[in-house]
Design a protein around this motif. Structure first.
Motif: not given
Length: 179
Positions: A16-23, A29-35, A85-92, A97-101
């Protein structure tokens, strides 16, 4: 009920501590893609990863980075599965993560009250506080926090962002679209 071992929790934190390559300002973890992380045996692990959208070009880089981190932690065999499934959503995206963006100069996606499909209105491109419906907050400029912004392009540097401009400070900025 699914129980998580101490090792799985530790590996989930590492992956989860791995940085997102595009952001890179966000972790996976903050992006919510790691399930999930599932340990099998003493040195074999399977990781569930959900892309922000099907066909996301960053999924390969995420996979390689997760494999590298977990192998460096002693896992001999690492398998990263793409889970749709379940699909990723910006709710994740986490509150952190929102604060950092926002701090990075990208308007975070608006928090949705209702879950389910995201409507795609093709209405006005300007969002001023008085133009926004009761169930949708305006897009705020991440520089001056004005709600007076306009859409320049529905797509920006990545497919999940739109390009907007503030009508007050005149600065362009990315807006992470709600999905």
């Amino acid at each position: 009920m699914v129980t998580t071992t101490a090792l799985e929790t530790e590996l989930l934190e590492l992956a989860g501590a791995v940085p997102d390559p595009e952001l890179p300002v966000l972790t996976l973890h903050e992006l919510g893609v790691l399930r999930a992380v599932h340990v099998q045996g003493t040195d074999t692990v399977e990781v569930d990863l959900t892309p922000t959208y099907t066909g996301c070009p960053a999924i390969e880089a995420m996979t390689l980075d997760i494999e590298r981190v977990l192998r460096a932690h002693g896992m001999r065999e690492v398998t990263v599965r793409t889970v749709l499934a379940p699909a990723w959503s910006t709710d994740d995206i986490t509150p952190e993560g929102r604060r950092k963006l926002q701090e990075f100069g990208i308007a975070p996606p608006r928090v949705r009250e209702n879950f389910g499909p995201v409507p795609l209105p093709l209405g006005p491109t300007r969002t001023i506080a008085t133009d926004v419906t009761a169930d949708q907050d305006p897009v705020r400029c991440p520089h001056c926090y004005s709600t007076e912004t306009e859409l320049l392009s529905r797509f920006s540097s990545t497919a999940c962002k739109a390009l907007r401009r503030c009508l007050v400070c005149r600065e362009p900025f990315d807006h992470f679209k709600e999905l």
